[in-house]
Design an enzyme around this catalytic site. Structure first.
Site, mmCIF file in Angstrom:
data_model
loop_
_atom_site.group_PDB
_atom_site.id
_atom_site.type_symbol
_atom_site.label_atom_id
_atom_site.label_comp_id
_atom_site.label_asym_id
_atom_site.label_seq_id
_atom_site.Cartn_x
_atom_site.Cartn_y
_atom_site.Cartn_z
ATOM 1 N N GLU A 41 6.381 -2.985 -4.262
ATOM 2 C CA GLU A 41 5.572 -3.658 -3.256
ATOM 3 C C GLU A 41 6.262 -4.982 -2.958
ATOM 4 O O GLU A 41 6.330 -5.873 -3.796
ATOM 5 C CB GLU A 41 4.162 -3.880 -3.819
ATOM 6 C CG GLU A 41 3.170 -4.434 -2.819
ATOM 7 C CD GLU A 41 1.808 -4.686 -3.473
ATOM 8 O OE1 GLU A 41 1.418 -3.932 -4.395
ATOM 9 O OE2 GLU A 41 1.156 -5.667 -3.085
ATOM 10 N N ASP A 82 -4.139 -14.293 -2.751
ATOM 11 C CA ASP A 82 -3.282 -14.439 -3.918
ATOM 12 C C ASP A 82 -3.555 -15.726 -4.674
ATOM 13 O O ASP A 82 -4.051 -16.693 -4.119
ATOM 14 C CB ASP A 82 -1.814 -14.401 -3.488
ATOM 15 C CG ASP A 82 -1.408 -13.014 -3.035
ATOM 16 O OD1 ASP A 82 -1.518 -12.079 -3.846
ATOM 17 O OD2 ASP A 82 -1.009 -12.867 -1.873
#
Lengths: 256, 397
Positions: A46, A57
């Site tokens: 990824e 995140d």
């Protein structure tokens, strides 16, 4: 058949997906790390496209994104680097990123260029299913890319089924409602994964967020089709002088 | 259906702008709010409590003041909507009162907020103290250093001020940190956003709570001028909450000119500016599609303005639509012009305005105001918080 589908046909358990930020730790390290991940036995890569404001995140990935941006990484630069990468790298690769840079690049052009270099799928956490259904989904399909939606423990069964129906490749199960890089209580995660399994979804499920080593991978992967490691790997390659050996050391510690 | 400039579609769109571009981790929180904010805020019991607090705690209605010397100077009629007289010194508290009552009805036990200059942080800490609810305010590390008095106020009011140490360490990053907190605390926490930005329903919800400003203006204008409608309404715009409130009940009145004043910083094209509509392009920031200042590669850039309250690289989606549709006139004022007008208004009307507000006055000479026209300026906040900047300016003279 898509590379991701092919992977899950061959391997239904303990699939290891590793995330890292393109252009980190150095601008030219992207392909080196991808090769090292493949050689170390990672099943799926990824690749994060750095963004100035990565809301989903945590601090580790945000920091790696800011460094990658300082290094000069852009979507255009990344596609340039990825040209010809399929000669060496055969594992499926998905791009993960945020909508704003993709919109500036042009959504259709982005999908076309991603498909042309050999990218298999996309994860765009801030593209909501409503917009996906109304416009973006058709473009993604046209370029034969898989599109992966996220689900969380808070996502209702009805919505999980809807997101599963819109996804192809796999479904990304966030192990708890949280940003990346946080500690988790794995009993809750396992109960949640068992619940997802009981839905008998069409897509394989990979679990992410909070998985950092052999122990945590082993604790949750058996309850899904595999798991995703991100922040912990970023930390490992930031500490090491040599990205290849740091990658080998980290992945072999997880797998062996 | 008649197109409204003040109300979004069910999906939260104002023209092409708005929506809810959020990761799944935020969906449940935002959906819970979306599904309940209208029924709660339209409930008569809620409205009674909201109106009572605005009256007895905030001090509403705020006066509509005829600025005679200023009017004389421009040969026109200029009224000031005195939001600077609200409790805590600015319009921000209209929204935090509404949202704290909403949060209570949603069963939330913990409040988070972002703040730049600290005005919204103080307004949030205030209503949390009033209701005895835990309050955490995220503030950029740089802003904490620049805005010490407001940090002290928040602490005195019992709030916990958490420094945002990521990115550029300013408002944008404080907002990111607050959103992350919300993701990590999905059940017990309500996020009080301070401006008309963020995913749907925030822009609409905050606009509605701030719309009391223009609602009062209409009644006060009727009383003072014999007409509810002025020729124009002028307000400064960063994210755009005071402007949204001041414009709201005039947006669907085509005869009323809407004037939005952005912060040009050192000058629109100097690379040190916060004039979002002039410098930005359509993009997604903090959960909604709007106009965003960014690089050609789609990275959000750090704006500049002398006033922390206008120092934001985006603008609310309602304003983005007012700009692209041409419904509003967008102008800008530089740091220097804003400073000059802060001193002008202090000396001409005896009101020391906030630096943000001073921007709105700086365009008066460019509007071609006529003798029989009535203009209203939203005087969004008082200047106490900017005294340090004003003192430096006086020392330099």
């Amino acid at each position: 058949m898509s590379r991701i589908k092919d992977l899950f046909e061959r391997k239904k358990e303990n699939v290891l997906n590793v995330y890292f930020t393109a252009g980190y730790p150095s601008l030219e390290s992207t392909l080196e790390i991808m090769s090292a991940l493949q050689d170390a036995g990672v099943d799926l890569i990824e690749l994060g496209m750095p963004y100035s404001d990565p809301l989903a995140d945590g601090p580790v990935i945000q920091e790696s994104s800011l460094i990658a941006l300082d290094n000069g990484m852009t979507i255009a630069k990344l596609f340039e680097q990825l040209k010809g990468f399929r000669e060496k790298i055969h594992v499926p690769v998905v791009l993960m990123g945020y909508m704003n840079p993709v919109l500036q690049y042009g959504f259709e052009k982005f999908c076309a260029d991603a498909a042309a270099v050999g990218i298999d799928g996309l994860i765009l956490p801030d593209l909501p299913p409503l917009e996906f259904e109304q416009s973006h989904g058709a473009i993604v399909k046209k370029h034969a890319l898989d599109f992966i939606f996220l689900v969380t423990p808070e996502t209702s069964e009805e919505r999980v089924r809807k997101l599963d129906g819109l996804s192809s490749g796999f479904l990304y199960a966030v192990s708890s409602s949280s940003t990346t890089g946080k500690e988790k209580n794995f009993d809750d995660v396992i109960a949640y994964l068992k619940r997802l399994r009981s839905y008998q979804l069409t897509n394989p499920v990979l679990v992410g967020f909070g998985i950092k080593d052999k122990e945590t991978f082993g604790a949750v992967a058996p309850f899904a089709n595999g798991a995703i490691i991100g922040s912990a790997f970023i930390k490992a390659i930031s500490a090491g002088e040599n990205p290849t050996s740091a990658t080998q050391d980290f992945i072999s510690a997880v797998l062996n | 259906m008649i197109k409204s400039f003040s109300k979004p579609t069910e999906q939260g769109y104002y023209g092409d702008f708005g929506g809810a571009y959020i990761p799944e981790m935020l969906y449940q929180n935002v959906e819970h709010l979306r599904g309940n904010y209208l029924s709660i805020s339209n409930d008569p019991q809620f409205q009674l409590e909201f109106d009572a607090l605005l009256k007895d705690y905030v001090g509403r209605p705020t006066p509509l003041f005829l600025a005679e010397r200023l009017s004389e100077r421009f040969g026109s009629t200029i009224y000031l909507k005195r939001e600077d007289l609200c409790h805590t010194g600015a319009h921000k508290i209209n929204n935090t009162i509404g949202q704290i009552l909403l949060a209570q009805r949603l069963g939330k036990k913990r409040i988070i907020a972002e703040t730049g200059a600290g005005q919204h942080g103080v307004a949030t800490a205030t209503v949390c103290a009033l209701k005895g609810i835990e309050c955490i305010v995220y503030m950029g590390e740089k802003d904490i250093q620049r805005q010490a008095p407001n940090v002290a106020r928040m602490k005195m009011l019992g709030a916990k001020v958490v420094p945002a140490t990521s990115g550029s360490k300013t408002l944008k990053d404080a907002t990111n940190e607050a959103i992350r907190d919300w993701i990590n605390n999905p059940t017990d926490t309500h996020y009080i956003i301070g401006s008309v930005v963020g995913p749907h329903p925030y822009p609409d919800m905050v606009s509605r709570f701030q719309s009391v400003i223009s609602k009062e203006m209409r009644a006060q204008l009727m009383e003072k001028t014999g007409s509810e409608l002025p020729k124009r309404v002028i307000a400064c715009v960063g994210g755009g909450s005071n402007a949204a409130g001041a414009f709201y009940h005039f947006l669907d009145e085509p005869g009323v000119d809407i004037v939005a004043v952005e912060a040009a910083g050192h000058g629109v094209h100097t690379g040190m500016s916060a004039a979002t509509t002039q410098l930005g392009v359509p993009g997604i920031l903090h959960g909604s599609k709007s106009i965003v200042m960014q690089t050609p590669d789609g990275q959000v850039v750090e704006p500049h303005s002398i006033s922390a309250g206008l120092d934001y690289p985006g603008i609310g989606p309602m304003h983005a639509n007012l700009y692209t549709s041409g419904r509003a006139i967008f102008m800008s004022a530089t740091d220097e012009e804003a400073l000059k007008w802060a001193f002008e208004i202090s000396r001409v009307e005896g009101i020391i305005p906030a630096l943000e507000t001073a921007h709105a006055f700086a365009v008066l000479g460019q509007l071609g105001m006529k003798k029989d026209e009535v203009s209203v300026i939203c005087l969004s906040g008082r200047g106490d918080k900017d005294l340090g900047t004003y003192m430096n300016a006086m020392n330099e003279q």
